[in-house]
Design an enzyme around this catalytic site. Structure first.
Site, PDB file in Angstrom:
ATOM      1  N   HIS A  52     -71.301  24.176  25.333  1.00  0.00           N
ATOM      2  CA  HIS A  52     -70.254  23.798  26.027  1.00  0.00           C
ATOM      3  C   HIS A  52     -69.536  24.950  26.258  1.00  0.00           C
ATOM      4  O   HIS A  52     -69.057  25.816  25.931  1.00  0.00           O
ATOM      5  CB  HIS A  52     -69.212  22.689  25.383  1.00  0.00           C
ATOM      6  CG  HIS A  52     -68.563  22.052  26.578  1.00  0.00           C
ATOM      7  ND1 HIS A  52     -67.360  22.704  27.438  1.00  0.00           N
ATOM      8  CD2 HIS A  52     -68.588  20.715  27.111  1.00  0.00           C
ATOM      9  CE1 HIS A  52     -67.098  21.714  28.272  1.00  0.00           C
ATOM     10  NE2 HIS A  52     -67.728  20.592  28.032  1.00  0.00           N
ATOM     11  N   ASP A  81     -72.457  14.900  24.835  1.00  0.00           N
ATOM     12  CA  ASP A  81     -73.636  14.162  24.932  1.00  0.00           C
ATOM     13  C   ASP A  81     -74.448  13.956  23.873  1.00  0.00           C
ATOM     14  O   ASP A  81     -75.419  13.142  24.031  1.00  0.00           O
ATOM     15  CB  ASP A  81     -74.268  15.012  26.207  1.00  0.00           C
ATOM     16  CG  ASP A  81     -73.559  15.034  27.545  1.00  0.00           C
ATOM     17  OD1 ASP A  81     -72.989  14.152  27.876  1.00  0.00           O
ATOM     18  OD2 ASP A  81     -73.458  16.211  28.084  1.00  0.00           O
TER      19      ASP A  81
END
Length: 386
Positions: free
Chosen positions: A266, A322
């Site tokens: 991320h 996710d």
């Protein structure tokens, strides 16, 4: 002139009091409240009010907000009939962007967005906010039936946003544990500072576009696989791997070819995404509830996280939100192509909080550029060009 930073990485674009990230420590908070605390104690409706108004609501304020949402679950039949004419193989995110954009035609009222520097019509802002948040989940659930030629299931005004979403998907009374997991998933996805879709919402909002257009712009941005679309890719990836025994060889091949491992890494976090940590625990709770038997996909995911930590942990690459959300949605019986639409249902809370913050002290976005094209030159008639 300042140096060009691709993707505007690290460039402050606004001031906001809505959420905060510390990527080094793995901290995410909404209005000063740790996400872990909200996931354990709050509800999507309460967390939404917190994001919108800045404070935890009183019981009466929360009850009133829940009632307003539930009174607005129903979608006008014109929207339903329009959706029947959409291509039945259309992606849910394309449907959702189109349907939300069209809401502005059926629920008009943009009188306060006519060129003033800010919008002071608080009733308008509240009504638009409630209407959009209330109708996002029903639109997503309706499409699951309409695209197969069935009549959509009517919403129930006695259910929460999470419960009604599951009910409209299945037509069955929602399982309490699944409803709780869905509620937490909505909280976790509700807000995440100035991500790409929120920035799109701010830019659209700064032009005083209608809130339906603002949310439509954000939905389009969220649909990309580098943003919200990644959760759908994770499930496909785990299915491709097939078994925990295949993980190491699969990861090594991906790294050798410099290919993406979906759900890993991320831009903000150098440790495990705190949302992924909460979702991981929810998966474990679900496994425990079902007698301790591990689903093949979850076993593969655990092994993949372990191998990636060994291979990529030194680079600060760990699971993001996710990675586990798709596994949970699959367990609820939700099709993979609907995962990102569920993300949009939740994130509508954050988008509208930022929209309200933007129009309260508005200035249209107009960034500059670094020109790298040709110097001024003469026009050459076409018959003289070689």
């Amino acid at each position: 002139m300042s140096d060009f930073l691709p993707g505007l990485e690290g460039v402050p674009a606004t001031k906001s009091a809505i959420s905060y990230i510390d990527g080094e420590k793995g901290i995410l908070s909404y209005r000063g409240y740790p996400l872990e605390t909200l996931a354990a104690n709050s509800s999507f409706e309460e967390s939404t009010l917190l994001l919108l108004n800045g404070e935890l609501p009183t019981q009466k304020a929360l009850d009133d907000f829940k009632q307003e949402l539930r009174q607005n679950y129903r979608i006008k039949y014109h929207i339903r009939e329009m959706m029947r004419h959409f291509p039945h193989d259309g992606h849910p995110m394309d449907m959702l962007q189109t349907a939300v954009s069209s809401l502005g035609m059926f629920y008009p009222g943009t009188e306060c967005l006519t060129g003033a520097d800010s919008c002071e019509d608080l009733d308008y802002v509240r009504n638009m906010t409630v209407n959009i948040i209330a109708q996002m989940a029903p639109l997503v659930a309706m499409w699951e039936h309409i695209r197969y030629g069935w009549d959509p299931i009517q919403p129930r005004s006695d259910l929460s946003v999470a419960e009604n979403l599951l009910y409209m998907f299945t037509g069955k009374e929602p399982d309490p544990l699944m409803a709780k997991i869905m509620d937490v998933c909505l909280i976790l996805h509700a807000e995440h500072t100035l991500n790409a879709s929120t920035f799109a919402a701010l830019v659209a909002g700064s032009t005083l576009a209608s809130p339906y257009s603002v949310i439509s712009a954000a939905i389009g941005t969220l649909s990309g696989p580098l943003h919200g679309g990644a959760n759908q890719r994770v499930v496909g990836m785990l299915q491709e791997i097939g078994s925990p025994d295949n993980v190491e060889a699969w990861v090594d091949a991906k790294l050798k070819n410099k290919e993406v491992i979906w759900g890993m890494g991320h831009r903000e976090y150098k440790v495990k995404d705190p949302r992924a940590t909460i979702l991981h625990k929810l998966v474990e709770k679900l496994v425990e509830e079902r007698g301790g038997a591990l689903d093949d996909m979850f076993e593969t995911a655990l092994k993949l996280e372990e191998v990636c930590a060994d291979r990529l942990g030194h680079k600060g690459v760990y699971p993001n939100v996710d990675f586990y959300s798709g596994i949970l949605y699959s367990e609820m019986g939700i099709p993979e192509d609907q995962f990102t639409a569920l993300f949009a249902v939740a994130r509508s809370a954050g988008w509208l909080a930022h929209w309200r913050e933007q129009i309260a002290n508005n200035r249209i976005y107009r960034p500059t550029q670094i020109y790298v094209g040709s110097e001024m030159r003469d026009y050459v008639p076409i018959n003289e060009r070689s």
